[in-house]
Design an enzyme around this catalytic site. Sequence first.
Site, PDB file in Angstrom:
ATOM      1  N   ALA A  63       0.866  -1.177   0.000  1.00  0.00           N
ATOM      2  CA  ALA A  63       0.000   0.000   0.000  1.00  0.00           C
ATOM      3  C   ALA A  63       0.902   1.226   0.000  1.00  0.00           C
ATOM      4  O   ALA A  63       2.062   1.165   0.422  1.00  0.00           O
ATOM      5  CB  ALA A  63      -0.892  -0.020   1.236  1.00  0.00           C
ATOM      6  N   GLY A 108       0.657  -4.932   1.004  1.00  0.00           N
ATOM      7  CA  GLY A 108      -0.535  -5.076   0.162  1.00  0.00           C
ATOM      8  C   GLY A 108      -0.266  -5.834  -1.133  1.00  0.00           C
ATOM      9  O   GLY A 108      -1.192  -6.439  -1.697  1.00  0.00           O
ATOM     10  N   GLU A 111      -0.413  -9.374  -0.199  1.00  0.00           N
ATOM     11  CA  GLU A 111      -1.830  -9.668   0.068  1.00  0.00           C
ATOM     12  C   GLU A 111      -2.634  -9.796  -1.221  1.00  0.00           C
ATOM     13  O   GLU A 111      -3.555 -10.610  -1.307  1.00  0.00           O
ATOM     14  CB  GLU A 111      -2.408  -8.565   0.966  1.00  0.00           C
ATOM     15  N   GLU A 131       4.569  -4.740   7.612  1.00  0.00           N
ATOM     16  CA  GLU A 131       3.734  -3.717   8.266  1.00  0.00           C
ATOM     17  C   GLU A 131       4.095  -3.449   9.725  1.00  0.00           C
ATOM     18  O   GLU A 131       4.008  -2.310  10.175  1.00  0.00           O
ATOM     19  CB  GLU A 131       2.250  -4.076   8.155  1.00  0.00           C
TER      20      GLU A 131
HETATM   21  N1  CAA Z   1       4.473   3.193  -0.993  1.00  0.00           N
HETATM   22  C1  CAA Z   1       4.799   4.354  -1.611  1.00  0.00           C
HETATM   23  N2  CAA Z   1       5.894   4.475  -2.409  1.00  0.00           N
HETATM   24  C2  CAA Z   1       6.684   3.384  -2.557  1.00  0.00           C
HETATM   25  C3  CAA Z   1       6.407   2.164  -1.926  1.00  0.00           C
HETATM   26  C4  CAA Z   1       5.229   2.083  -1.123  1.00  0.00           C
HETATM   27  N3  CAA Z   1       4.837   0.960  -0.520  1.00  0.00           N
HETATM   28  N4  CAA Z   1       7.365   1.298  -2.236  1.00  0.00           N
HETATM   29  C5  CAA Z   1       8.217   1.947  -3.046  1.00  0.00           C
HETATM   30  N5  CAA Z   1       7.823   3.204  -3.232  1.00  0.00           N
HETATM   31  C6  CAA Z   1       8.455   4.252  -4.033  1.00  0.00           C
HETATM   32  C7  CAA Z   1       9.652   4.849  -3.309  1.00  0.00           C
HETATM   33  O1  CAA Z   1       9.241   5.839  -2.387  1.00  0.00           O
HETATM   34  C8  CAA Z   1      10.445   5.408  -4.476  1.00  0.00           C
HETATM   35  O2  CAA Z   1       9.877   6.617  -4.874  1.00  0.00           O
HETATM   36  P1  CAA Z   1      10.822   7.885  -5.273  1.00  0.00           P
HETATM   37  O3  CAA Z   1      11.600   7.387  -6.460  1.00  0.00           O
HETATM   38  O4  CAA Z   1       9.838   8.952  -5.588  1.00  0.00           O
HETATM   39  O5  CAA Z   1      11.678   8.128  -4.079  1.00  0.00           O
HETATM   40  C9  CAA Z   1      10.198   4.391  -5.574  1.00  0.00           C
HETATM   41  O6  CAA Z   1       9.018   3.685  -5.204  1.00  0.00           O
HETATM   42  C10 CAA Z   1      11.316   3.381  -5.723  1.00  0.00           C
HETATM   43  O7  CAA Z   1      11.533   2.805  -4.460  1.00  0.00           O
HETATM   44  P2  CAA Z   1      12.974   2.725  -3.762  1.00  0.00           P
HETATM   45  O8  CAA Z   1      13.830   3.862  -4.200  1.00  0.00           O
HETATM   46  O9  CAA Z   1      12.771   2.558  -2.293  1.00  0.00           O
HETATM   47  O10 CAA Z   1      13.527   1.374  -4.425  1.00  0.00           O
HETATM   48  P3  CAA Z   1      14.548   0.336  -3.797  1.00  0.00           P
HETATM   49  O11 CAA Z   1      14.840  -0.640  -4.872  1.00  0.00           O
HETATM   50  O12 CAA Z   1      15.667   1.012  -3.115  1.00  0.00           O
HETATM   51  O13 CAA Z   1      13.695  -0.420  -2.653  1.00  0.00           O
HETATM   52  C11 CAA Z   1      11.783  -1.559  -1.746  1.00  0.00           C
HETATM   53  C12 CAA Z   1      12.580  -1.182  -3.011  1.00  0.00           C
HETATM   54  C13 CAA Z   1      12.578  -2.538  -0.873  1.00  0.00           C
HETATM   55  C14 CAA Z   1      10.528  -2.271  -2.235  1.00  0.00           C
HETATM   56  C15 CAA Z   1      11.439  -0.290  -0.951  1.00  0.00           C
HETATM   57  O14 CAA Z   1      10.882   0.669  -1.819  1.00  0.00           O
HETATM   58  C16 CAA Z   1      10.449  -0.517   0.156  1.00  0.00           C
HETATM   59  O15 CAA Z   1      10.825  -1.022   1.213  1.00  0.00           O
HETATM   60  N6  CAA Z   1       9.163  -0.152  -0.080  1.00  0.00           N
HETATM   61  C17 CAA Z   1       8.136  -0.244   0.934  1.00  0.00           C
HETATM   62  C18 CAA Z   1       7.676  -1.674   1.123  1.00  0.00           C
HETATM   63  C19 CAA Z   1       6.655  -1.774   2.226  1.00  0.00           C
HETATM   64  O16 CAA Z   1       6.934  -1.527   3.377  1.00  0.00           O
HETATM   65  N7  CAA Z   1       5.407  -2.168   1.853  1.00  0.00           N
HETATM   66  C20 CAA Z   1       4.315  -2.306   2.815  1.00  0.00           C
HETATM   67  C21 CAA Z   1       3.460  -1.061   2.821  1.00  0.00           C
HETATM   68  S1  CAA Z   1       2.263  -1.053   4.095  1.00  0.00           S
HETATM   69  C22 CAA Z   1       0.953  -1.960   3.517  1.00  0.00           C
HETATM   70  O17 CAA Z   1       1.022  -2.541   2.448  1.00  0.00           O
HETATM   71  C23 CAA Z   1      -0.273  -1.979   4.391  1.00  0.00           C
HETATM   72  C24 CAA Z   1      -1.345  -2.899   3.971  1.00  0.00           C
HETATM   73  O18 CAA Z   1      -1.387  -4.044   4.326  1.00  0.00           O
HETATM   74  C25 CAA Z   1      -2.449  -2.448   3.190  1.00  0.00           C
END
Ligand code: CAA
Length: 258
Positions: A63, A108, A111, A131
């Site tokens: 998400a 998400g 999921e 999360e």
């Molecule tokens: N939400 C919003 N933006 C996201 C995102 C997310 N979940 N995951 C990645 N992005 C964005 C980053 O902010 C980045 O944007 P910018 O270029 O504008 O800075 C772009 O995507 C590329 O990401 P990274 O630069 O971080 O890429 P990376 O290769 O270094 O890392 C990654 C990749 C490990 C997936 C890392 O982006 C990450 O950890 N993302 C978050 C993953 C996460 O925690 N997901 C769970 C979300 S909570 C949820 O899902 C709740 C639910 O159950 C509904």
Amino acid sequence: MSFVEYKTEGHVGIITMSREKALNAINDQVLDDLEAVLDGVDLENIRALIITGAGKKAFVAGADIASMADMPSEDGVKFGRKGNELFLKIERFPIPIVAAVNGFALGGGCELALACDIRIASDNAMFALPETGLGIIPSFGGTQRLPRLINVGIAKEMLYTGRRVMADEALKFGIVNAVYTQDELMDKAMELANRIASKAPIGVRAAKAAVNGGLQVSIDEGIEIELENSAKGFGSQDQRNAMHAFVEKRKPDPFINK
Ligand code: CAA
């Protein structure tokens, strides 16, 4: 502009989560776009769906964290409910859905894959529910579907620690049915979807409804659900065609979904 693309090839529909700049992260609009695509699927002709992610890095990275960062609790629950309603729609969609997990399937995204009928992955795929590291829990069904799919202890470890599970481990744990190279993944997904599509659609749909319905109830109630669904196939033109072809030692005519 839609964040979800849709195209068809024969009897197979291919849904692509297309918000590549944010690794296909799911915000409110992505949920709306995905719902609109599902509502538009031509169920007369389409017999299986594939869901995948745009680009080479991510299926769906979760998400959208930026949009949740300042959410009050009630809005968080509202977003979770909206996602859950859509993912239930995916789980209960009349035709099978194959998740072709082509990279990060986090939060998400994991999921979303869990709500599909079958998951296959590329060798760079990563599954995790991170999360708790963000101060919340999965709220698109992850706490419910993962422990129903795999060993409860592994599911709890993933939930409590955010453990990252790479494709080979996901195969070992039973999260995915098969792992392929990145280049092979979509061909293999099409092959699987086409194999599903080659069977009588009424039978496939009844099998999905019977399995999903039965998983929620006792074995006795499940048997009743199986019988209700078995009634759908008997008497159909496809059933007559296939069984008469067997008896007459010939190939059946192509199935017509009637
Ligand atoms: N939400 C919003 N933006 C996201 C995102 C997310 N979940 N995951 C990645 N992005 C964005 C980053 O902010 C980045 O944007 P910018 O270029 O504008 O800075 C772009 O995507 C590329 O990401 P990274 O630069 O971080 O890429 P990376 O290769 O270094 O890392 C990654 C990749 C490990 C997936 C890392 O982006 C990450 O950890 N993302 C978050 C993953 C996460 O925690 N997901 C769970 C979300 S909570 C949820 O899902 C709740 C639910 O159950 C509904």
